[in-house]
Write an enzyme that holds these catalytic residues in place. Structure first.
Site, PDB file in Angstrom:
ATOM      1  N   ARG A  22      47.786  76.281  42.662  1.00 54.56           N
ATOM      2  CA  ARG A  22      49.237  76.131  42.548  1.00 54.56           C
ATOM      3  C   ARG A  22      49.595  74.781  41.932  1.00 54.56           C
ATOM      4  NH1 ARG A  22      49.865  75.364  48.981  1.00 54.56           N
ATOM      5  NH2 ARG A  22      49.629  73.099  49.021  1.00 54.56           N
ATOM      6  N   ASP A  23      50.706  74.745  41.238  1.00 52.82           N
ATOM      7  CA  ASP A  23      51.220  73.534  40.601  1.00 52.82           C
ATOM      8  C   ASP A  23      50.198  72.898  39.661  1.00 52.82           C
ATOM      9  OD1 ASP A  23      53.347  71.769  40.169  1.00 52.82           O
ATOM     10  OD2 ASP A  23      52.580  70.320  41.612  1.00 52.82           O
ATOM     11  N   CYS A  24      49.223  73.688  39.218  1.00 52.45           N
ATOM     12  CA  CYS A  24      48.186  73.208  38.293  1.00 52.45           C
ATOM     13  C   CYS A  24      47.551  71.902  38.784  1.00 52.45           C
ATOM     14  CB  CYS A  24      48.753  73.028  36.885  1.00 52.45           C
ATOM     15  SG  CYS A  24      47.454  73.112  35.600  1.00 52.45           S
TER      16      CYS A  24
ATOM     17  N   GLN B 231      48.806  69.440  40.424  1.00 56.46           N
ATOM     18  CA  GLN B 231      49.619  68.243  40.270  1.00 56.46           C
ATOM     19  C   GLN B 231      50.044  67.726  41.646  1.00 56.46           C
ATOM     20  OE1 GLN B 231      52.100  68.236  36.341  1.00 56.46           O
ATOM     21  NE2 GLN B 231      52.503  70.158  37.395  1.00 56.46           N
TER      22      GLN B 231
ATOM     23  N   SER C 200      51.788  68.950  44.076  1.00 52.93           N
ATOM     24  CA  SER C 200      51.696  69.864  45.214  1.00 52.93           C
ATOM     25  C   SER C 200      50.425  70.699  45.137  1.00 52.93           C
ATOM     26  CB  SER C 200      52.928  70.781  45.260  1.00 52.93           C
ATOM     27  OG  SER C 200      54.104  70.025  45.451  1.00 52.93           O
TER      28      SER C 200
END
Length: 496
Positions: free
Chosen positions: A90-92, A94, A96
């Site tokens: 999720r969020d690549c 990043q 999060s």
């Protein structure tokens, strides 16, 4: 026993429902460690319904956590809003970063969440950024997007994301009283045709709709226009001209019959309308495009809008100041938006929700610098999801519409006794005081005042007393925990 074994309640949708306020929310939890204005701000924000986020844990752990919230909401006859946020990568990776390890792990986690809901009403906001940031994705225009992690096979990453989301949509859709909304990004992000294509691939036609502006700051008027265009685009490409996403008007060029096809890119720094004098804020061209291509076909895909922090719209960051402006990451001087409401009276809009919990940080924002300070604020921001007292103060002070401070106060002093504790309760005015216990505490008697208790919910009378005597004195069996929120005659109060 799993919630799935409970008798199913009648089907209840989000629109028109009464939203559940969690008396043990992360906002009220944060207030316990704060004092003064920061505590009052957190207690104020905790008195307004926000979504409950589920971001980790085993299938059994998420089932138990969801069951706790949904059970409490069902007792009150209210609608809980749950955010499922556990997609792989999720969020690549990043701010999060996290999520399930792979598709099988995610599907098992979703099964746990589904079991926790069971037959009771619940609204699920399914995976913020789940369709906006897809690893190794190629757009309709043939552009390879920026999220290209080496840890995920490029040839299967996008297909896996759709497999994961479709599984969740179908599993949640099989519940009798659950509603599920997919990520529709926001008005300053993907264009209408692109996100419409992703929504259809993600299963939006089997869901209750999509959500917009999660954790972002776009004006409600702009999200309303953008969401309406998405719904119109979906209707067009499924009922009028299958697959013709290129004909869907969008926010990056607003030409159409109404303005003689003299379009410009729309600006996010003002509120859009069909009669705006500024061409960059005027929706008439795009509106008229859809009117002309849809004919008599009516859009039906519904949506919700996150209004938790968009009262003043997005941050118009100073030019040539930061290497990367990151205007989505703890921008300064923003305000709360419209309060959560499921009776919007706006076509296609099921609700305004506070999906992002206002007061919780977006992450450690460096804006292209080496950190650790956020150069826009001159301080180090808390990690994503942690309480950010300075931002909470801004959101309250700059709210539009404005928000009044809590105007009552409750003091709760505890003395342990042989069977539990005695709670000396002082209130700023006489009235009926309501609160919830966290565990199996039971009021045994009231030396002053009267009380009723139904499960964890307690109501006690607080009468005016002479001198320094407590307004109510409750003798309680169980651990001496203090409730995190009190209501006096229905008004939320601050507390010590």
């Amino acid at each position: 026993m799993s919630a799935a074994a409970d008798d199913a309640d009648p089907a209840v949708g989000l629109a028109g429902s009464d939203l559940y306020l969690n008396p043990w929310s992360t906002t009220l939890e944060a207030a316990q460690a704060l004092a003064g204005q920061a505590r009052a701000d957190a207690q104020l924000l905790g008195s307004i319904p926000s979504a409950d986020w589920f971001t980790t844990g085993t299938p059994a752990e998420v089932e138990e956590a969801v069951d706790d919230v949904v059970t409490a909401a069902a007792v009150q006859g209210r609608m809980p809003v749950l955010v499922a946020y556990n997609l792989p990568f999720r969020d690549c990776a990043q701010y999060s970063a996290g999520g399930a390890l792979d598709t099988a792990a995610y599907q098992a986690w979703i099964d746990g969440l589904v079991a926790g809901i069971g037959g009771r009403p619940a609204t699920v906001i399914l995976e913020p950024d789940g369709l906006g940031i897809i690893p190794h994705y190629v757009t309709l225009d043939g552009v390879a997007e920026w999220c290209q992690p080496a840890e995920i096979p490029a040839e299967t990453a996008a297909a896996d994301r759709y497999t994961q989301l479709n599984y969740a949509v179908d599993a949640l859709g099989a519940l009798p009283s659950a509603s599920v909304y997919l990520d529709g990004t926001g008005a300053s992000w993907l264009n209408v045709g692109e996100i419409s294509d992703r929504l259809l691939k993600g299963g939006v036609q089997r869901a209750d709709g999509f959500f917009l502006n999660a954790s972002n700051y776009q004006f409600t008027a702009n999200s309303t226009a953008f969401g309406t265009w998405i719904s119109q685009c979906i209707a067009y490409v499924t009922e009028v001209s299958p697959g013709d996403f290129g004909s869907c008007g969008n926010q990056y060029w607003n030409g159409g019959p109404a303005n003689n096809w003299t379009g410009v890119a729309m600006s996010q720094y003002g509120e859009w309308s069909a009669d705006a004098a500024d061409p960059a804020l005027n929706t008439a061209g795009v509106d008229s495009r859809y009117e002309s291509i849809l004919g008599g076909v009516e859009p039906t895909t519904r949506f919700v809008i996150d209004t938790s922090r968009n009262g003043l719209g997005p941050w118009q960051f100073p030019a040539d100041t930061y290497p990367v402006h990151e205007d989505w990451c703890n921008p300064p001087d923003r305000g709360l938006g419209v309060r959560p409401d499921t009776t919007t009276d706006v076509p296609l809009v099921d609700a305004y929700l506070w999906i992002k919990v206002p007061g919780e940080s977006d992450g450690k924002c460096y804006r292209g610098t080496g950190g650790p300070l956020d150069p826009a604020r001159g301080i180090e921001d808390p990690a994503a999801g942690q309480w950010f007292a300075e931002q909470a103060r801004e959101l309250v002070a700059l709210a539009d519409p404005g928000v009044a401070p809590l105007d009552c106060h409750v003091g709760w002093d505890v003395e342990a006794d042989a069977s539990g504790f005695a709670a000396k309760v002082r209130t700023s005015a006489a009235g009926n005081l309501a609160f919830f216990f966290a565990g199996d505490q039971a009021v045994r008697k009231a030396t002053r005042g009267e009380f009723t208790q139904d499960g964890a919910a307690v109501t006690a009378t607080a009468a005016e007393r002479p001198g320094n005597a407590p307004d109510a004195l409750l003798h309680v069996v169980g651990e001496p925990d203090q409730p995190w929120i009190f209501w006096l005659d229905g008004r939320a109060c601050t507390s010590d």
